[in-house]
Design an enzyme around this catalytic site. Structure first.
Site, PDB file in Angstrom:
ATOM      1  N   SER A 188      21.606  33.640  27.677  1.00 52.03           N
ATOM      2  CA  SER A 188      21.352  32.291  28.176  1.00 52.03           C
ATOM      3  C   SER A 188      22.211  32.032  29.394  1.00 52.03           C
ATOM      4  CB  SER A 188      21.660  31.240  27.105  1.00 52.03           C
ATOM      5  OG  SER A 188      21.621  29.930  27.655  1.00 52.03           O
ATOM      6  N   TYR A 242      27.078  27.380  21.090  1.00 51.79           N
ATOM      7  CA  TYR A 242      25.962  28.173  21.605  1.00 51.79           C
ATOM      8  C   TYR A 242      26.414  29.075  22.747  1.00 51.79           C
ATOM      9  CZ  TYR A 242      21.331  29.240  23.519  1.00 51.79           C
ATOM     10  OH  TYR A 242      20.213  29.896  23.980  1.00 51.79           O
TER      11      TYR A 242
END
Length: 246
Positions: free
Chosen positions: A141, A155
């Protein structure tokens, strides 16, 4: 395109979003494709039908990536039912956000189980099947490199771990002719992060291009890394983020 003819790929979390885009692109390029899903059975069946419509074999496997045994079984089943395994795409992930003092142990453990442990377990299992020319490609990501909003600590940490896994595996598996790479998507138009969502304009504004990606944009880079043309690319972190991290 038939650059992947005769190859077999497994895409975890391949029933929707970026994973579905990757599964379809690999099939378009000639590969037979297995995919895992946790709950999206109908969407998985749709992807299977689309892959088969391209003249490729397809296999949908229900597997929760938080369960190491299920991840191991998915890899082994792919190799057994489709005859081999050439490409592993670690795409499945969870996106749990919140302030560090608000997320509990359950959220921590599930995030690490799905986003970190599962790619490791899948790679370990795949290494037993992959031969010379094998490919392991993980989907990270953009927030692994640039966390622009609060609440992303958990995350971001989980996705950053994939860079270390990628580099370590590249060294370990390189002598066998297996490449290992990481693709970091930027904001991508999916059902969980739509390009017309309430925060989309602000998120798109952090990119140099000022827009969201399509799943096909991410899939194109993954497909290239899966081909023989990328045989000398390994241990790399490739940002496909519209300039989000520039």
């Amino acid at each position: 395109m038939t650059t992947l003819t005769g190859k077999v790929a497994l895409v975890t979390g391949g029933a929707r979003g970026i994973g579905a885009g990757i599964a379809l692109r690999l099939a378009q390029d000639g590969a037979d494709v297995a995919l895992t899903y946790r709950q999206s059975a109908d969407q998985a069946a749709t992807v299977v039908r689309r892959v088969e419509a391209l003249g490729r074999r397809a296999l949908a496997i229900q597997a929760d990536s938080a369960d190491p045994a299920a991840v191991q079984e998915a890899v082994d089943r792919t190799a057994a039912e489709l005859g081999r395994l050439d490409i592993l795409v670690n795409n499945a992930g969870v996106f749990l956000v919140g302030a560090v003092d608000q997320l509990g142990t359950d959220e921590l453990e599930r995030t690490l189980a799905v986003n970190v442990r599962a790619p490791y377990v899948a790679a370990r299992a795949a290494a037993r099947h992959l031969g010379d020319g094998g490919r392991i490609i993980s989907i990270g990501s953009n927030v692994g490199e640039r966390a622009v909003f609060p609440g992303l600590s958990l995350y971001s940490m989980s996705k950053t771990a994939l860079a270390g896994l990628t580099r370590g595996l590249a060294r370990e598996l390189g002598p066998r002719g297996i490449t290992v790479n990481l693709v970091n998507p930027g904001p991508t138009d999916t059902d969980t992060n739509p390009a017309d969502g309430p925060n989309a304009a602000a998120i798109a504004g952090f990119t140099a291009l000022g827009r969201y990606a399509r799943p096909a944009d991410i899939a194109a880079t993954v497909a290239h890394l899966a081909t023989p043309d990328a045989a000398y690319v390994t241990g790399a972190v490739v940002n496909v983020d519209g300039g989000f991290t520039s």
